[in-house]
Enzyme design. Structure first.
Site, PDB file in Angstrom:
ATOM      1  N   LYS A  87      33.697  50.006  42.990  1.00 54.58           N
ATOM      2  CA  LYS A  87      34.997  50.267  42.360  1.00 54.58           C
ATOM      3  C   LYS A  87      34.895  51.143  41.118  1.00 54.58           C
ATOM      4  CE  LYS A  87      37.199  46.153  44.089  1.00 54.58           C
ATOM      5  NZ  LYS A  87      37.976  44.962  43.833  1.00 54.58           N
ATOM      6  N   ASP A 123      44.412  45.807  42.211  1.00 54.77           N
ATOM      7  CA  ASP A 123      43.857  44.463  41.969  1.00 54.77           C
ATOM      8  C   ASP A 123      44.672  43.688  40.935  1.00 54.77           C
ATOM      9  OD1 ASP A 123      41.771  44.281  43.765  1.00 54.77           O
ATOM     10  OD2 ASP A 123      40.266  45.098  42.394  1.00 54.77           O
ATOM     11  N   ALA A 149      34.398  39.502  33.028  1.00 57.91           N
ATOM     12  CA  ALA A 149      35.394  40.468  32.539  1.00 57.91           C
ATOM     13  C   ALA A 149      34.899  41.923  32.613  1.00 57.91           C
ATOM     14  CB  ALA A 149      35.774  40.118  31.095  1.00 57.91           C
ATOM     15  N   LEU A 252      38.133  34.378  42.509  1.00 58.28           N
ATOM     16  CA  LEU A 252      38.441  35.574  43.298  1.00 58.28           C
ATOM     17  C   LEU A 252      37.756  35.566  44.658  1.00 58.28           C
ATOM     18  CD1 LEU A 252      39.731  36.665  40.728  1.00 58.28           C
ATOM     19  CD2 LEU A 252      38.664  38.860  41.201  1.00 58.28           C
TER      20      LEU A 252
END
Ligand code: NAP
Length: 307
Positions: A87, A123, A149, A252
């Site tokens: 990503k 997302d 994070a 997630l």
């Protein structure tokens, strides 16, 4: 089980897929990609919408990503999703990216249009919708502690919390520099007045910070955006005994068997949910970007329930 395609297949694409109908024009690029539920969900959406196209998984190593994205564009693909670990790297490889994706520093969706690639990130909005669906609360009303994070998904969620002006955000990351840099980038969003108590609205803390227990006492929602839990043997990303019944826990990861984190949440009497709802909503938003029409949520949800 879907065939998983590789860079070698893309180099010989016309020959490899000449007998395929409908043609593959969409896909998810990751490494590994075998666990992805996106092909089942997006193929259900394509079929339900009467679009004569297929969506396939592509296993592409980090050093192959640039060549793969170039070939996929040249082969007239409609669009792509990106998953672990691509990503962040993919952002630098698209022709254009929207402002949200640039701020996040990561993309999960590519649209190919007019010979160009456009990077987007669904997302964050997908996560927001998932939290509303799972816990019947709005992100903006929550104090959030975000594990992982610094990763692509974690950054997207942190920006969504900032854009929603959520009550409080604690950023936790193994590589502390990344959490600190993110807190710096988000500081402007959290400069408004505090509503709940005197503590800072935005903090970055170390992975093994001794204040974690105290932080969790001032948290409503814990989010696991690390890759811990992908392997069955992985530990819980939170030490056992730290989860209290007042917490909402969103992992997630989406797996049939609960992750250790979600098992610990259930044991503690806390509410927990896995990443299937986020997968659904980020995927629906990607579908809408590719085709400029509403995504068939019911069919997509049914495909995920069948996994
Ligand atoms: P990523 O960019 O590779 O980030 C991985 C994150 O995990 C980083 O914060 C990394 O910390 C952390 N991490 C990895 N191993 C760790 C360890 N042993 N201890 C502590 N932290 C560790 O991956 P991503 O794309 O953000 O994806 C993260 C997870 O979210 C994946 O499991 C992915 O499948 C899932 N996901 C789910 C959805 C959904 O729709 N449900 C959407 C997106 C992602 P460092 O910065 O220190 O390396």
């Amino acid at each position: 089980m879907n065939t998983i395609y590789t860079l070698a297949d893309l180099r010989d694409w016309k020959k490899k897929t000449r007998d395929l109908s409908p043609p593959i024009r969409l896909g998810v690029v990751g490494n590994p990609v075998v666990h992805s539920f996106s092909p089942a969900m997006q193929n259900a959406a394509l079929e339900e919408s009467g679009l004569d196209l297929q969506y396939a998984p592509f296993e592409i190593a980090p050093d192959e990503l640039e060549s793969a994205l170039r070939l996929l564009r040249e082969l007239d693909f409609v669009g792509l999703n990106l998953t672990v670990p691509h990503k962040i790297a993919a952002l630098a490889l698209v022709d254009e990216a929207d402002e949200r994706a640039k701020k996040i520093g990561a993309i999960n969706t590519i649209i190919f249009r007019g010979g160009k690639s456009l990077g987007k990130n669904t997302d964050g909005p997908g996560f927001e919708r998932a939290i509303r669906e799972e816990f019947s609360v709005d992100l903006r009303d929550l104090r959030v502690l975000l594990l992982g994070a610094g990763g692509g998904a974690g950054r997207a969620i942190a920006f969504q919390c900032a854009l929603e002006n959520c009550e409080r955000l604690v950023l936790v990351n193994r590589t502390f520099d990344k959490a600190q840099a993110l807190a710096h980038a988000l500081a402007g969003y959290f400069s408004g007045p505090r509503v709940l108590g005197p503590e800072a609205r935005l903090e970055a803390i170390r992975w093994d910070d001794p204040s974690l227990r105290r932080q969790l006492g001032r948290t409503d929602l814990v989010v696991n955006a690390t890759t811990i839990g992908l392997q069955q043997s992985d530990p819980s990303p939170l030490p056992h005994g730290l989860i209290a019944p007042h917490l909402m826990v969103y992992d997630l990861l989406y797996k049939k068997t609960p992750t250790r984190l979600l098992a610990a949440a259930a044991e503690a009497g806390a509410r927990g949910a896995n990443g299937l709802t986020m997968l659904l909503h980020q995927g629906a938003l990607a579908f809408e970007l590719w085709f400029d029409r509403p995504a068939p949520l019911v069919a997509m949800r049914r495909a995920l329930d069948g996994k």
